[in-house]
Write a protein that holds these residues in place. Structure first.
Motif, mmCIF file in Angstrom:
data_model
loop_
_atom_site.group_PDB
_atom_site.id
_atom_site.type_symbol
_atom_site.label_atom_id
_atom_site.label_comp_id
_atom_site.label_asym_id
_atom_site.label_seq_id
_atom_site.Cartn_x
_atom_site.Cartn_y
_atom_site.Cartn_z
ATOM 1 N N ILE A 158 0.832 -1.209 0.000
ATOM 2 C CA ILE A 158 0.000 0.000 0.000
ATOM 3 C C ILE A 158 0.867 1.260 0.000
ATOM 4 O O ILE A 158 0.526 2.262 -0.631
ATOM 5 N N LEU A 159 2.017 1.213 0.677
ATOM 6 C CA LEU A 159 2.912 2.372 0.692
ATOM 7 C C LEU A 159 3.470 2.624 -0.704
ATOM 8 O O LEU A 159 3.563 3.769 -1.152
ATOM 9 N N ASP A 160 3.850 1.548 -1.390
ATOM 10 C CA ASP A 160 4.370 1.696 -2.754
ATOM 11 C C ASP A 160 3.341 2.332 -3.691
ATOM 12 O O ASP A 160 3.684 3.088 -4.591
ATOM 13 N N ARG A 161 2.074 2.031 -3.463
ATOM 14 C CA ARG A 161 1.030 2.467 -4.391
ATOM 15 C C ARG A 161 0.492 3.872 -4.093
ATOM 16 O O ARG A 161 0.059 4.565 -5.008
ATOM 17 N N VAL A 162 0.497 4.291 -2.846
ATOM 18 C CA VAL A 162 -0.211 5.542 -2.530
ATOM 19 C C VAL A 162 0.666 6.661 -1.979
ATOM 20 O O VAL A 162 0.253 7.830 -1.999
#
Length: 240
Positions: A158-162
């Motif tokens: 989720i960190l990579d995406r948002v």
């Protein structure tokens, strides 16, 4: 084990850690892994720890003793830059890791720990470092504005995406909590309560500090909403 995550954004720093420490399935305890130090209006420093409790507690104790001693020039609250803070914490972690490992080697055991150090001093930028047991470190950058220690793989997607450096502090809080929620669901060695700290850029003080207990209704609702959103998204995506 543990999970700690820190975000370095244009608006400030957001940090989250769990508190579970386990030495086997039947020996689970709660220990704080988030430590904050500040001279309000002048500088603020936060440290999160993962790994051997004997190592991390000794490091934090020695850093605290140095802060309390007005004649000790190794105090992290008297360092001229955040880089010097990282170097000081790194040396302390390396020294303590070596001391503890020498004792544990006699019993064929290993002592390993890592830390995230973040903060800002007046006249300098916000900085965040991941420090390894050997004392070396890497720094969060605009391209990768987050650092993790412990069981990081479950909460990383989720960190990579948002997350970008332009993410707001409010959205960043949501992102680290959902990152933690994913880790809690997938790894029993990570557990509540959680410690959340927010440092707004240019304030040189802790802006928000909160402990999230297992019965926290807001966190439970966020977790349920995230599960529902993922299930709905999964149903909507067409098969290749």
């Amino acid at each position: 084990m543990t999970y700690c995550v820190g975000l370095l954004l244009n608006q400030g720093i957001v940090l989250l850690s769990d508190t579970r420490t386990n030495a086997g399935l039947d020996n689970i305890s709660i220990y704080r892994k988030m430590f904050t130090f500040e001279a309000p209006g002048e500088r603020v420093i936060a440290i999160m720890t993962a790994g051997s409790l004997s190592v991390t507690q000794t490091v934090i104790a020695r850093l605290s003793d140095a802060i309390d001693d007005p004649e000790d020039d190794s105090s992290i609250l008297r360092m001229p830059t955040m880089l010097k803070v990282a170097e000081t914490v790194g040396k302390m972690l390396s020294d303590v890791s070596f001391e503890v490992s020498q004792k544990m080697d006699r019993m064929n055991q290993n002592a390993s720990a890592s830390m995230i150090v973040a903060g800002q001093r007046r006249g300098g930028p916000m900085r965040m470092f991941l420090i390894y047991k050997e004392g070396n470190f890497i720094e969060a950058t605009e391209d990768t504005p987050y650092l993790q220690i412990g069981e990081h793989k479950y909460g990383k997607p989720i960190l990579d995406r948002v997350i970008t450096v332009d993410t707001s502090l409010e959205e960043a809080e949501k992102a680290v909590l959902l990152s933690m929620d994913s880790t809690l669901r997938s790894n029993l060695s990570v557990g509540m309560p959680l410690d959340l700290t927010v440092i707004e850029e240019g304030t040189f003080r802790i802006g928000k500090q909160r402990r999230i207990e297992p019965a926290d209704e807001d966190f439970a609702q966020m977790s349920n909403d995230w599960s529902t959103a993922l299930r709905d998204a999964f149903q909507r995506i067409k098969r290749v």
